[in-house]
Write a protein that holds these residues in place. Structure first.
Motif, PDB file in Angstrom:
ATOM      1  N   SER A  93       0.949  -1.328   0.121  1.00  0.00           N
ATOM      2  CA  SER A  93      -0.033  -0.083  -0.119  1.00  0.00           C
ATOM      3  C   SER A  93       0.905   1.147   0.092  1.00  0.00           C
ATOM      4  O   SER A  93       0.427   2.246  -0.850  1.00  0.00           O
ATOM      5  CB  SER A  93      -0.930   0.193   1.327  1.00  0.00           C
ATOM      6  OG  SER A  93      -1.817   1.191   1.169  1.00  0.00           O
ATOM      7  N   LEU A  94       1.743   1.261   0.973  1.00  0.00           N
ATOM      8  CA  LEU A  94       3.108   2.418   0.825  1.00  0.00           C
ATOM      9  C   LEU A  94       3.439   2.757  -0.381  1.00  0.00           C
ATOM     10  O   LEU A  94       3.633   3.840  -0.930  1.00  0.00           O
ATOM     11  CB  LEU A  94       3.795   2.371   2.108  1.00  0.00           C
ATOM     12  CG  LEU A  94       3.182   2.310   3.315  1.00  0.00           C
ATOM     13  CD1 LEU A  94       4.502   1.872   4.396  1.00  0.00           C
ATOM     14  CD2 LEU A  94       2.867   3.770   3.493  1.00  0.00           C
ATOM     15  N   VAL A  95       3.932   1.572  -1.138  1.00  0.00           N
ATOM     16  CA  VAL A  95       4.601   1.732  -2.332  1.00  0.00           C
ATOM     17  C   VAL A  95       3.519   2.107  -3.409  1.00  0.00           C
ATOM     18  O   VAL A  95       3.828   2.908  -4.379  1.00  0.00           O
ATOM     19  CB  VAL A  95       5.304   0.490  -2.900  1.00  0.00           C
ATOM     20  CG1 VAL A  95       5.807   0.557  -4.222  1.00  0.00           C
ATOM     21  CG2 VAL A  95       6.521   0.187  -1.910  1.00  0.00           C
ATOM     22  N   ASP A  96       2.535   1.398  -3.705  1.00  0.00           N
ATOM     23  CA  ASP A  96       1.539   1.982  -4.410  1.00  0.00           C
ATOM     24  C   ASP A  96       0.988   3.124  -4.241  1.00  0.00           C
ATOM     25  O   ASP A  96       0.818   3.901  -5.436  1.00  0.00           O
ATOM     26  CB  ASP A  96       0.119   0.836  -4.165  1.00  0.00           C
ATOM     27  CG  ASP A  96       0.260  -0.437  -4.725  1.00  0.00           C
ATOM     28  OD1 ASP A  96       1.291  -0.735  -5.576  1.00  0.00           O
ATOM     29  OD2 ASP A  96      -0.621  -1.446  -4.517  1.00  0.00           O
ATOM     30  N   THR A  97       0.936   3.694  -3.195  1.00  0.00           N
ATOM     31  CA  THR A  97       0.449   5.119  -2.954  1.00  0.00           C
ATOM     32  C   THR A  97       1.675   6.024  -3.817  1.00  0.00           C
ATOM     33  O   THR A  97       1.090   7.016  -4.165  1.00  0.00           O
ATOM     34  CB  THR A  97       0.096   5.436  -1.479  1.00  0.00           C
ATOM     35  OG1 THR A  97      -1.055   4.570  -1.021  1.00  0.00           O
ATOM     36  CG2 THR A  97      -0.271   6.899  -1.424  1.00  0.00           C
ATOM     37  N   ALA A  98       2.628   5.615  -3.296  1.00  0.00           N
ATOM     38  CA  ALA A  98       3.812   6.487  -3.933  1.00  0.00           C
ATOM     39  C   ALA A  98       3.968   6.452  -5.338  1.00  0.00           C
ATOM     40  O   ALA A  98       4.007   7.638  -5.842  1.00  0.00           O
ATOM     41  CB  ALA A  98       4.970   5.921  -3.298  1.00  0.00           C
ATOM     42  N   ILE A  99       3.815   5.458  -5.711  1.00  0.00           N
ATOM     43  CA  ILE A  99       3.892   5.388  -7.273  1.00  0.00           C
ATOM     44  C   ILE A  99       2.630   6.272  -7.804  1.00  0.00           C
ATOM     45  O   ILE A  99       2.744   6.717  -8.866  1.00  0.00           O
ATOM     46  CB  ILE A  99       3.749   3.918  -7.814  1.00  0.00           C
ATOM     47  CG1 ILE A  99       4.876   3.228  -7.472  1.00  0.00           C
ATOM     48  CG2 ILE A  99       3.230   3.629  -9.352  1.00  0.00           C
ATOM     49  CD1 ILE A  99       4.856   1.680  -7.495  1.00  0.00           C
ATOM     50  N   ALA A 100       1.542   6.035  -7.291  1.00  0.00           N
ATOM     51  CA  ALA A 100       0.246   6.590  -7.911  1.00  0.00           C
ATOM     52  C   ALA A 100       0.374   8.247  -7.684  1.00  0.00           C
ATOM     53  O   ALA A 100      -0.205   8.942  -8.518  1.00  0.00           O
ATOM     54  CB  ALA A 100      -1.116   6.382  -6.919  1.00  0.00           C
ATOM     55  N   GLU A 101       1.169   8.678  -6.844  1.00  0.00           N
ATOM     56  CA  GLU A 101       1.248  10.268  -6.601  1.00  0.00           C
ATOM     57  C   GLU A 101       2.376  10.820  -7.446  1.00  0.00           C
ATOM     58  O   GLU A 101       2.792  11.954  -7.169  1.00  0.00           O
ATOM     59  CB  GLU A 101       1.425  10.539  -4.802  1.00  0.00           C
ATOM     60  CG  GLU A 101       0.020  10.024  -4.245  1.00  0.00           C
ATOM     61  CD  GLU A 101      -0.040  10.567  -2.778  1.00  0.00           C
ATOM     62  OE1 GLU A 101       0.958  10.874  -2.343  1.00  0.00           O
ATOM     63  OE2 GLU A 101      -1.061  10.243  -2.117  1.00  0.00           O
ATOM     64  N   MET A 102       3.136   9.972  -7.728  1.00  0.00           N
ATOM     65  CA  MET A 102       4.377  10.270  -8.499  1.00  0.00           C
ATOM     66  C   MET A 102       4.239  10.445 -10.314  1.00  0.00           C
ATOM     67  O   MET A 102       3.718   9.325 -10.641  1.00  0.00           O
ATOM     68  CB  MET A 102       5.510   9.773  -7.994  1.00  0.00           C
ATOM     69  CG  MET A 102       5.928   9.763  -6.564  1.00  0.00           C
ATOM     70  SD  MET A 102       7.514   8.417  -6.044  1.00  0.00           S
ATOM     71  CE  MET A 102       8.838   9.059  -7.099  1.00  0.00           C
ATOM     72  N   ASN A 103       4.860  11.465 -10.787  1.00  0.00           N
ATOM     73  CA  ASN A 103       5.118  11.264 -12.156  1.00  0.00           C
ATOM     74  C   ASN A 103       6.271  10.892 -12.543  1.00  0.00           C
ATOM     75  O   ASN A 103       6.126  10.403 -13.880  1.00  0.00           O
ATOM     76  CB  ASN A 103       4.672  12.664 -12.776  1.00  0.00           C
ATOM     77  CG  ASN A 103       3.002  12.980 -12.445  1.00  0.00           C
ATOM     78  OD1 ASN A 103       2.285  12.198 -12.306  1.00  0.00           O
ATOM     79  ND2 ASN A 103       2.963  14.281 -12.150  1.00  0.00           N
ATOM     80  N   GLU A 104       7.135  11.109 -11.799  1.00  0.00           N
ATOM     81  CA  GLU A 104       8.461  10.823 -12.379  1.00  0.00           C
ATOM     82  C   GLU A 104       9.360  10.410 -10.812  1.00  0.00           C
ATOM     83  O   GLU A 104       8.857  10.923  -9.710  1.00  0.00           O
ATOM     84  CB  GLU A 104       9.234  11.655 -12.872  1.00  0.00           C
ATOM     85  CG  GLU A 104       9.329  13.065 -12.262  1.00  0.00           C
ATOM     86  CD  GLU A 104      10.070  14.141 -13.419  1.00  0.00           C
ATOM     87  OE1 GLU A 104      10.386  15.122 -12.712  1.00  0.00           O
ATOM     88  OE2 GLU A 104       9.970  13.837 -14.410  1.00  0.00           O
ATOM     89  N   GLY A 105      10.714   9.931 -11.058  1.00  0.00           N
ATOM     90  CA  GLY A 105      11.419   9.905  -9.929  1.00  0.00           C
ATOM     91  C   GLY A 105      11.773   8.319  -9.531  1.00  0.00           C
ATOM     92  O   GLY A 105      11.704   7.567 -10.279  1.00  0.00           O
ATOM     93  N   SER A 106      11.961   8.332  -8.094  1.00  0.00           N
ATOM     94  CA  SER A 106      12.432   6.835  -7.639  1.00  0.00           C
ATOM     95  C   SER A 106      11.943   6.753  -6.429  1.00  0.00           C
ATOM     96  O   SER A 106      11.596   7.514  -5.681  1.00  0.00           O
ATOM     97  CB  SER A 106      13.957   6.794  -7.762  1.00  0.00           C
ATOM     98  OG  SER A 106      14.576   7.534  -6.714  1.00  0.00           O
ATOM     99  N   ILE A 107      11.700   5.217  -6.164  1.00  0.00           N
ATOM    100  CA  ILE A 107      11.264   4.711  -4.689  1.00  0.00           C
ATOM    101  C   ILE A 107      12.396   3.772  -4.325  1.00  0.00           C
ATOM    102  O   ILE A 107      12.852   2.900  -4.926  1.00  0.00           O
ATOM    103  CB  ILE A 107       9.933   4.175  -4.963  1.00  0.00           C
ATOM    104  CG1 ILE A 107       8.834   5.177  -5.179  1.00  0.00           C
ATOM    105  CG2 ILE A 107       9.493   3.651  -3.486  1.00  0.00           C
ATOM    106  CD1 ILE A 107       7.811   4.465  -5.573  1.00  0.00           C
ATOM    107  N   ASN A 108      13.178   3.898  -3.083  1.00  0.00           N
ATOM    108  CA  ASN A 108      14.057   3.104  -2.570  1.00  0.00           C
ATOM    109  C   ASN A 108      13.648   2.785  -1.194  1.00  0.00           C
ATOM    110  O   ASN A 108      12.980   3.385  -0.413  1.00  0.00           O
ATOM    111  CB  ASN A 108      15.207   3.913  -2.568  1.00  0.00           C
ATOM    112  CG  ASN A 108      15.815   4.581  -3.773  1.00  0.00           C
ATOM    113  OD1 ASN A 108      15.995   3.882  -4.372  1.00  0.00           O
ATOM    114  ND2 ASN A 108      16.314   5.868  -3.705  1.00  0.00           N
ATOM    115  N   ILE A 109      13.639   1.439  -1.156  1.00  0.00           N
ATOM    116  CA  ILE A 109      13.293   0.697   0.190  1.00  0.00           C
ATOM    117  C   ILE A 109      14.515   0.129   0.703  1.00  0.00           C
ATOM    118  O   ILE A 109      15.505  -0.586  -0.006  1.00  0.00           O
ATOM    119  CB  ILE A 109      12.158  -0.293  -0.028  1.00  0.00           C
ATOM    120  CG1 ILE A 109      11.062   0.188  -0.537  1.00  0.00           C
ATOM    121  CG2 ILE A 109      11.930  -1.094   1.270  1.00  0.00           C
ATOM    122  CD1 ILE A 109       9.942  -0.800  -1.032  1.00  0.00           C
TER     123      ILE A 109
END
Length: 177
Positions: free
Chosen positions: A133-149
């Motif tokens: 859910s945290l990753v999905d929300t980040a993806i949905a709210e971003m147009n570009e960039g990165s997510i690092n876990i």
């Protein structure tokens, strides 16, 4: 302390979920209006509109299931299945379930694999649900960039901190997660 954290989680969860429910509901309404008012150019486009509405309905159902799960856990009608989990395997599953969504939006998802000897006590389905859910929300709210876990063990406390860094604006983090 746990009651306070749970209260903060519930408040943030309900605020996010109600906000997230509006998006697929609005999408369903919009695409169904196109069909009802016969605004599709051809049967293929009408079928695509119906498909979009169907996918939005599935997303809404998934969000409602999450609300029900939280409520059942809160009221004690559904017990958590706490078990010893290898954190690297949990994060592999999260990666498998979110990497295509990130790639489709041109967002770089990088999960730094933790030491395979790190285990946590958790309900596996709930831990995955929260992380996804945290990753999905980040993806949905971003147009570009990165997510690092990344994972940061704190041996002195016995906790493991899972850090999710993304490039959303600070305002996106106004609620307790």
């Amino acid at each position: 302390q746990m009651a306070s954290e749970m209260s903060k989680f519930k408040a943030g969860f309900l605020a996010r979920t109600s906000h997230e429910l509006r998006s697929p509901m609005n999408s369903m309404i919009g695409t169904l209006q196109l069909i009802i008012f016969d605004l599709a150019d051809n049967p293929e486009e009408e079928r695509e509109f119906a498909n979009q509405a169907y996918n939005s309905a599935l997303k809404t159902l998934g969000l409602l299931d999450q609300i029900i799960d939280v409520a059942k856990t809160e009221h004690g009608t559904e017990k958590l299945q706490i078990e010893r989990l290898q954190l690297s395997k949990v994060l592999e599953a999260v990666d498998d379930l979110t990497c295509l969504q990130a790639a489709n939006r041109s967002i770089r998802l990088k999960i730094l694999p933790p030491d395979p000897n790190i285990y946590v006590l958790a309900d596996e389905s709930r831990l995955k649900q929260v992380l996804i859910s945290l990753v999905d929300t980040a993806i949905a709210e971003m147009n570009e960039g990165s997510i690092n876990i990344s994972v940061h063990p704190a041996p002195e406390s016995g906790y493991v901190h899972i850090r999710i860094d993304d490039q959303r604006p600070v305002s996106a983090w106004s609620e307790s997660w």
